[in-house]
Enzyme design. Sequence first.
Site, PDB file in Angstrom:
ATOM      1  N   HIS A   1      -0.334  -5.168 -11.238  1.00  5.57           N
ATOM      2  CA  HIS A   1      -1.572  -4.679 -11.828  1.00  5.57           C
ATOM      3  C   HIS A   1      -1.212  -3.604 -12.854  1.00  5.57           C
ATOM      4  O   HIS A   1      -0.513  -2.637 -12.507  1.00  5.57           O
ATOM      5  CB  HIS A   1      -2.476  -4.075 -10.757  1.00  5.57           C
ATOM      6  CG  HIS A   1      -2.965  -5.069  -9.749  1.00  5.57           C
ATOM      7  ND1 HIS A   1      -3.813  -4.721  -8.715  1.00  5.57           N
ATOM      8  CD2 HIS A   1      -2.750  -6.401  -9.621  1.00  5.57           C
ATOM      9  CE1 HIS A   1      -4.081  -5.790  -7.988  1.00  5.57           C
ATOM     10  NE2 HIS A   1      -3.438  -6.819  -8.519  1.00  5.57           N
TER      11      HIS A   1
ATOM     12  N   HIS B   1     -10.760 -12.189 -10.861  1.00  9.23           N
ATOM     13  CA  HIS B   1     -10.774 -11.028 -11.748  1.00  9.23           C
ATOM     14  C   HIS B   1     -11.410 -11.336 -13.102  1.00  9.23           C
ATOM     15  O   HIS B   1     -12.228 -10.549 -13.598  1.00  9.23           O
ATOM     16  CB  HIS B   1      -9.349 -10.509 -11.960  1.00  9.23           C
ATOM     17  CG  HIS B   1      -8.732  -9.935 -10.731  1.00  9.23           C
ATOM     18  ND1 HIS B   1      -7.423  -9.497 -10.694  1.00  9.23           N
ATOM     19  CD2 HIS B   1      -9.219  -9.739  -9.490  1.00  9.23           C
ATOM     20  CE1 HIS B   1      -7.139  -9.043  -9.488  1.00  9.23           C
ATOM     21  NE2 HIS B   1      -8.215  -9.185  -8.729  1.00  9.23           N
TER      22      HIS B   1
ATOM     23  N   TYR C   1       0.402  -2.295  -4.944  1.00 10.73           N
ATOM     24  CA  TYR C   1      -0.880  -1.887  -5.518  1.00 10.73           C
ATOM     25  C   TYR C   1      -0.867  -0.416  -5.930  1.00 10.73           C
ATOM     26  O   TYR C   1      -1.609  -0.002  -6.829  1.00 10.73           O
ATOM     27  CB  TYR C   1      -2.007  -2.098  -4.510  1.00 10.73           C
ATOM     28  CG  TYR C   1      -2.270  -3.543  -4.143  1.00 10.73           C
ATOM     29  CD1 TYR C   1      -2.387  -4.541  -5.116  1.00 10.73           C
ATOM     30  CD2 TYR C   1      -2.423  -3.914  -2.810  1.00 10.73           C
ATOM     31  CE1 TYR C   1      -2.644  -5.853  -4.781  1.00 10.73           C
ATOM     32  CE2 TYR C   1      -2.681  -5.240  -2.456  1.00 10.73           C
ATOM     33  CZ  TYR C   1      -2.792  -6.198  -3.447  1.00 10.73           C
ATOM     34  OH  TYR C   1      -3.042  -7.503  -3.107  1.00 10.73           O
TER      35      TYR C   1
ATOM     36  N   ARG D   1       0.816  -1.216   0.000  1.00  8.90           N
ATOM     37  CA  ARG D   1       0.000   0.000   0.000  1.00  8.90           C
ATOM     38  C   ARG D   1       0.851   1.268   0.000  1.00  8.90           C
ATOM     39  O   ARG D   1       0.348   2.366   0.210  1.00  8.90           O
ATOM     40  CB  ARG D   1      -0.925   0.003   1.220  1.00  8.90           C
ATOM     41  CG  ARG D   1      -1.854  -1.203   1.302  1.00  8.90           C
ATOM     42  CD  ARG D   1      -2.903  -1.178   0.217  1.00  8.90           C
ATOM     43  NE  ARG D   1      -3.777  -2.352   0.277  1.00  8.90           N
ATOM     44  CZ  ARG D   1      -4.725  -2.614  -0.593  1.00  8.90           C
ATOM     45  NH1 ARG D   1      -4.925  -1.792  -1.616  1.00  8.90           N
ATOM     46  NH2 ARG D   1      -5.473  -3.704  -0.483  1.00  8.90           N
TER      47      ARG D   1
ATOM     48  N   ASP E   1     -14.191  -7.044  -8.157  1.00  9.26           N
ATOM     49  CA  ASP E   1     -12.935  -7.521  -7.587  1.00  9.26           C
ATOM     50  C   ASP E   1     -13.002  -7.698  -6.061  1.00  9.26           C
ATOM     51  O   ASP E   1     -12.366  -6.967  -5.308  1.00  9.26           O
ATOM     52  CB  ASP E   1     -11.789  -6.565  -7.952  1.00  9.26           C
ATOM     53  CG  ASP E   1     -10.435  -7.057  -7.440  1.00  9.26           C
ATOM     54  OD1 ASP E   1     -10.347  -8.213  -6.975  1.00  9.26           O
ATOM     55  OD2 ASP E   1      -9.466  -6.281  -7.500  1.00  9.26           O
TER      56      ASP E   1
ATOM     57  N   ASP F   1      -5.943 -14.161 -13.021  1.00  2.45           N
ATOM     58  CA  ASP F   1      -6.598 -14.197 -11.715  1.00  2.45           C
ATOM     59  C   ASP F   1      -8.035 -14.670 -11.899  1.00  2.45           C
ATOM     60  O   ASP F   1      -8.803 -14.054 -12.638  1.00  2.45           O
ATOM     61  CB  ASP F   1      -6.573 -12.800 -11.082  1.00  2.45           C
ATOM     62  CG  ASP F   1      -7.122 -12.773  -9.672  1.00  2.45           C
ATOM     63  OD1 ASP F   1      -8.321 -13.101  -9.496  1.00  2.45           O
ATOM     64  OD2 ASP F   1      -6.381 -12.422  -8.745  1.00  2.45           O
TER      65      ASP F   1
ATOM     66  N   HIS G   1       5.087  -9.831  -6.278  1.00  2.00           N
ATOM     67  CA  HIS G   1       3.963  -8.946  -6.625  1.00  2.00           C
ATOM     68  C   HIS G   1       4.365  -7.507  -6.370  1.00  2.00           C
ATOM     69  O   HIS G   1       4.844  -7.157  -5.291  1.00  2.00           O
ATOM     70  CB  HIS G   1       2.745  -9.301  -5.765  1.00  2.00           C
ATOM     71  CG  HIS G   1       1.436  -8.863  -6.344  1.00  2.00           C
ATOM     72  ND1 HIS G   1       1.181  -7.551  -6.697  1.00  2.00           N
ATOM     73  CD2 HIS G   1       0.298  -9.552  -6.626  1.00  2.00           C
ATOM     74  CE1 HIS G   1      -0.057  -7.461  -7.176  1.00  2.00           C
ATOM     75  NE2 HIS G   1      -0.613  -8.657  -7.147  1.00  2.00           N
TER      76      HIS G   1
ATOM     77  N   HIS H   1      -3.582 -16.756 -10.293  1.00  2.00           N
ATOM     78  CA  HIS H   1      -4.026 -16.471  -8.936  1.00  2.00           C
ATOM     79  C   HIS H   1      -5.350 -17.200  -8.749  1.00  2.00           C
ATOM     80  O   HIS H   1      -6.291 -16.981  -9.523  1.00  2.00           O
ATOM     81  CB  HIS H   1      -4.246 -14.973  -8.723  1.00  2.00           C
ATOM     82  CG  HIS H   1      -2.976 -14.197  -8.596  1.00  2.00           C
ATOM     83  ND1 HIS H   1      -2.944 -12.817  -8.661  1.00  2.00           N
ATOM     84  CD2 HIS H   1      -1.699 -14.592  -8.378  1.00  2.00           C
ATOM     85  CE1 HIS H   1      -1.700 -12.404  -8.502  1.00  2.00           C
ATOM     86  NE2 HIS H   1      -0.928 -13.463  -8.333  1.00  2.00           N
TER      87      HIS H   1
ATOM     88  N   GLU I   1      -1.200  -8.727 -14.783  1.00  2.00           N
ATOM     89  CA  GLU I   1      -2.310  -9.452 -14.166  1.00  2.00           C
ATOM     90  C   GLU I   1      -3.640  -9.114 -14.840  1.00  2.00           C
ATOM     91  O   GLU I   1      -3.900  -7.945 -15.150  1.00  2.00           O
ATOM     92  CB  GLU I   1      -2.392  -9.117 -12.671  1.00  2.00           C
ATOM     93  CG  GLU I   1      -3.440  -9.919 -11.937  1.00  2.00           C
ATOM     94  CD  GLU I   1      -3.338  -9.782 -10.430  1.00  2.00           C
ATOM     95  OE1 GLU I   1      -4.355 -10.030  -9.748  1.00  2.00           O
ATOM     96  OE2 GLU I   1      -2.253  -9.421  -9.932  1.00  2.00           O
TER      97      GLU I   1
END
Length: 275
Positions: free
Chosen positions: A107, A178, A70, A37, A223, A175, A67, A210, A142
């Site tokens: 993402h 998603h 975000y 974050r 999501d 994903d 990953h 995922h 992703e």
Amino acid sequence: MRYIGCHLSASEGNLAMVRTAQKIGANTFAFFTRNPRGSYAKKEDPADCAAAMEEWKRLGFGPLVAHGAYTMNLCTADPDARAFAASVLRDDLRRMAALPGNFYNFHPGSHVGQGIETGISQIADALSLALKPAYPVTVLLETMAGKGSEIGGKFEQLRDIIDAVGSDDLGVCLDTCHVWDAGYDIVHSLDEVLLEFDRVVGLKRLRALHLNDSKNSLSSHKDRHECIGHGSLGLTTFESIINHPALAGLPMILETPNDLLGYEKEIALLRQMEQ
């Protein structure tokens, strides 16, 4: 071979993550390269990375799936924030060179009103620059749910990014929550969805998954992940995914709302589905 794992906390160190994964029945795992974050990344530890890779090889683990944060939006309308996100991407790939042969997933981003074409162009520009040093890592885009101005809710958008970059070191992480929320019916038409992916992007680009159930209905664009078998996808869908020949050998990462014990139970559940 099915490589099944979950997200683990990178704060414990790379070697500790490998050992934790083994304890809960996993043979791959995912971790955030930095605060998911924010932007903080802990100090690099070459000795820990080397020990982790030695143990990873000894245990026969499948590729790990790091990953990105975000908050890393490569196509934000704010030029300063966009430049910072691109610098984070470059730094993450440099750091991933200490874990060669693995994946870095992120993402794609949200164009926040600039338009899809502009967003795709900005993402591709940032990726082209970050991939220039040819670090030993494959970068994965992703699949997204398509909420708001999110890019990646359609296979065509991922294809356009890949085509614009033109690198063999670029792939896709699918994903399950998603794609369902985006409108791809993997419950009733998994084969057809994979054929569509192959037609648009190419299955050779599909490098990881995922595994998440969804709290939402098809095409909801929301999501919201759910534990395996407790959402709209259901156990039968995951049994089909686990055993699908087109997906054999790909790392499958759980991102369900779970603690470590919950992940251990889900991994055991998925193992029971293997044929």
